[in-house]
Scaffold this motif. Structure first.
Motif, PDB file in Angstrom:
ATOM      1  N   TRP A 135       0.852  -1.358  -0.105  1.00  0.00           N
ATOM      2  CA  TRP A 135      -0.188  -0.340  -0.038  1.00  0.00           C
ATOM      3  C   TRP A 135       0.990   1.204   0.027  1.00  0.00           C
ATOM      4  O   TRP A 135       1.784   1.523   0.770  1.00  0.00           O
ATOM      5  N   ASP A 136       0.584   2.173  -0.874  1.00  0.00           N
ATOM      6  CA  ASP A 136       1.185   3.523  -0.741  1.00  0.00           C
ATOM      7  C   ASP A 136       0.516   4.482  -0.150  1.00  0.00           C
ATOM      8  O   ASP A 136      -0.269   5.052  -0.442  1.00  0.00           O
ATOM      9  N   ALA A 137       1.176   4.739   1.077  1.00  0.00           N
ATOM     10  CA  ALA A 137       0.607   5.645   2.172  1.00  0.00           C
ATOM     11  C   ALA A 137       0.477   7.038   1.556  1.00  0.00           C
ATOM     12  O   ALA A 137      -0.238   7.920   1.953  1.00  0.00           O
ATOM     13  N   LEU A 138       1.547   7.536   0.612  1.00  0.00           N
ATOM     14  CA  LEU A 138       1.700   8.809   0.007  1.00  0.00           C
ATOM     15  C   LEU A 138       0.771   9.199  -1.346  1.00  0.00           C
ATOM     16  O   LEU A 138       0.754  10.094  -1.611  1.00  0.00           O
ATOM     17  N   SER A 139       0.172   8.109  -1.599  1.00  0.00           N
ATOM     18  CA  SER A 139      -0.751   8.288  -2.834  1.00  0.00           C
ATOM     19  C   SER A 139      -1.885   9.426  -2.540  1.00  0.00           C
ATOM     20  O   SER A 139      -2.077   9.955  -3.561  1.00  0.00           O
ATOM     21  N   THR A 140      -2.297   9.419  -1.533  1.00  0.00           N
ATOM     22  CA  THR A 140      -3.346  10.510  -1.133  1.00  0.00           C
ATOM     23  C   THR A 140      -2.947  11.821  -0.656  1.00  0.00           C
ATOM     24  O   THR A 140      -3.785  12.790  -0.392  1.00  0.00           O
ATOM     25  N   ALA A 141      -1.501  12.170  -0.549  1.00  0.00           N
ATOM     26  CA  ALA A 141      -0.937  13.433   0.061  1.00  0.00           C
ATOM     27  C   ALA A 141      -0.957  14.269  -1.169  1.00  0.00           C
ATOM     28  O   ALA A 141      -0.712  14.083  -2.386  1.00  0.00           O
ATOM     29  N   SER A 142      -1.342  15.797  -0.708  1.00  0.00           N
ATOM     30  CA  SER A 142      -1.463  16.752  -1.755  1.00  0.00           C
ATOM     31  C   SER A 142      -0.201  17.231  -2.117  1.00  0.00           C
ATOM     32  O   SER A 142       0.103  17.397  -3.328  1.00  0.00           O
ATOM     33  N   LYS A 180       9.929  10.885   0.321  1.00  0.00           N
ATOM     34  CA  LYS A 180       9.070   9.712   0.854  1.00  0.00           C
ATOM     35  C   LYS A 180       8.477  10.315   2.118  1.00  0.00           C
ATOM     36  O   LYS A 180       7.873   9.737   2.779  1.00  0.00           O
ATOM     37  N   TYR A 181       8.243  11.762   2.006  1.00  0.00           N
ATOM     38  CA  TYR A 181       7.741  12.293   3.085  1.00  0.00           C
ATOM     39  C   TYR A 181       6.165  12.990   2.759  1.00  0.00           C
ATOM     40  O   TYR A 181       6.261  13.971   1.714  1.00  0.00           O
ATOM     41  N   PHE A 182       5.233  13.196   3.563  1.00  0.00           N
ATOM     42  CA  PHE A 182       4.392  14.204   3.569  1.00  0.00           C
ATOM     43  C   PHE A 182       4.750  15.519   3.613  1.00  0.00           C
ATOM     44  O   PHE A 182       5.845  15.833   4.444  1.00  0.00           O
ATOM     45  N   VAL A 183       4.135  16.635   2.926  1.00  0.00           N
ATOM     46  CA  VAL A 183       4.501  18.102   3.204  1.00  0.00           C
ATOM     47  C   VAL A 183       3.199  18.689   3.732  1.00  0.00           C
ATOM     48  O   VAL A 183       2.268  18.681   3.214  1.00  0.00           O
TER      49      VAL A 183
END
Length: 189
Positions: free
Chosen positions: A167-174, A179-182
């Motif tokens: 599962w790609d956890a970053l797929s829903t990040a704007s 490899k980090y959320f901003v």
């Protein structure tokens, strides 16, 4: 150390156990003690009924509980006192019926009966179902290897594969940076 029980409670605690259990004989004691008896034979002739344990509406209880005793018990139990007289009468009636039930249970003659250690199915079929045999352990034993001089068994570690790992956890990040959320926040002047 001061006594924490009232005089009546201490007297009840000091009562010998033999007097508590020797009052109410079972009429079918021989039927219960023999191993050849079945549940159907035992239950065909009941030795008591629920009605005999409940207080009859017209009959007065063997021991009456006063309001002072009720308040004393509530204080010992750290429970709130009744709000109204009606609630107090209800509590007293409930307590008297419970006391009558406990006294009826204490009168049961338990001589010659083994204490209950566990509730389980003691029939032959129940024993077969609860028995663990080699056929139940074949899958577990197949996952072991023998290791070392003494050939001790060691479990073979399995690699578990699941969809959660893919599962790609970053797929829903704007916004993302590598490899980090901003997370953008408002700047204060």
């Amino acid at each position: 150390m001061p006594d924490l029980l009232c005089a009546r409670c201490r007297a009840t605690v000091r009562r010998p156990v033999s007097k508590l259990y020797s009052v109410w004989p079972l009429p079918h004691k021989a039927t219960v003690s023999t191993r050849a008896s079945t549940a159907h034979q035992i239950l065909a002739h009941p030795t008591w009924s629920v009605r005999s344990l409940l207080a009859e509406g017209n009959a007065s209880p063997a021991e009456t509980i006063t309001s002072a005793q009720l308040h004393h018990l509530l204080k010992l139990s750290a429970l709130p006192a009744p709000i109204s007289e009606r609630e107090e009468a209800s509590m007293i009636a409930t307590l008297q019926s419970q006391l009558q039930f406990v006294k009826a249970v204490q009168r049961v003659d338990t001589k010659g009966l083994e204490p209950l250690q566990a509730i389980r199915d003691e029939t032959e079929e129940g024993r077969k179902q609860s028995a663990i045999g080699l056929e139940h352990l074949k899958d577990v034993l197949a996952k072991e290897t023998r290791v070392g001089h003494y050939q001790r068994p060691r479990r073979v570690k399995e690699k578990m594969k699941s969809e959660a790992e893919n599962w790609d956890a970053l797929s829903t990040a704007s916004k993302k940076a590598g490899k980090y959320f901003v997370v953008e926040s408002a700047k204060t002047p």
